[in-house]
Design a protein around this motif. Structure first.
Motif, mmCIF file in Angstrom:
data_model
loop_
_atom_site.group_PDB
_atom_site.id
_atom_site.type_symbol
_atom_site.label_atom_id
_atom_site.label_comp_id
_atom_site.label_asym_id
_atom_site.label_seq_id
_atom_site.Cartn_x
_atom_site.Cartn_y
_atom_site.Cartn_z
ATOM 1 N N PRO A 91 0.843 -1.196 0.000
ATOM 2 C CA PRO A 91 0.000 0.000 0.000
ATOM 3 C C PRO A 91 0.884 1.254 0.000
ATOM 4 N N ASP A 92 0.265 2.399 -0.129
ATOM 5 C CA ASP A 92 1.011 3.653 -0.027
ATOM 6 C C ASP A 92 1.331 3.980 1.422
ATOM 7 N N LYS A 93 0.503 3.460 2.338
ATOM 8 C CA LYS A 93 0.701 3.721 3.767
ATOM 9 C C LYS A 93 0.038 2.608 4.557
ATOM 10 N N ARG A 94 0.614 2.297 5.703
ATOM 11 C CA ARG A 94 0.014 1.349 6.646
ATOM 12 C C ARG A 94 -0.383 2.107 7.911
ATOM 13 N N VAL A 95 -1.534 1.744 8.451
ATOM 14 C CA VAL A 95 -1.989 2.279 9.729
ATOM 15 C C VAL A 95 -2.377 1.063 10.556
ATOM 16 N N TYR A 96 -1.934 1.010 11.772
ATOM 17 C CA TYR A 96 -2.288 -0.123 12.621
ATOM 18 C C TYR A 96 -3.617 0.142 13.315
#
Length: 119
Positions: A91-96
């Motif tokens: 992905p372009d960014k990961r968020v937990y």
């Protein structure tokens, strides 16, 4: 100027009920669905700017969503991660998930800035 369009794919309606108002208040037009098949079948009136994919979907479903987001909508992708970070996906960014709605709104704003609505 129109508000950035965000597709939020969550595993259940409770999660959507938390994310949608927060993203809307931050200046986004939000569409929420609860299945990968529903998301893949969407034909929005305009392409999404950003797609947020929840963590409780299988790898193949997430991969199909990432491909559709990038190829059909030219959208950036945020992957919400649970216990694993799905390292094979890009992905372009990961968020937990533990970062909650605040972490998600910050990540969305980083990739698709929108003017926050004033109360």
């Amino acid at each position: 100027m129109s508000r950035p369009a965000v597709l939020c794919i969550s595993f259940d309606e409770t999660v959507s009920r938390m994310r949608v108002p927060a993203l809307s208040e931050a200046g986004y037009d939000v569409t929420a669905v609860i299945s990968t098949s529903e998301a893949l079948a969407l034909k929005p009136p305009r392409p999404f700017d950003l797609v947020v994919i929840g963590h409780r979907f299988d790898i193949k479903g997430k991969e199909a969503l990432i491909n559709k987001a990038r190829n059909d909508w030219k959208a950036k992708v945020i992957l919400v991660c649970g216990a694993s970070n799905d390292a094979e996906l890009h992905p372009d960014k990961r968020v937990y998930a533990l970062e909650g709605v605040t972490g998600l709104v910050e990540a969305v704003h980083e990739l698709a800035p929108a003017a926050a609505l004033k109360p």
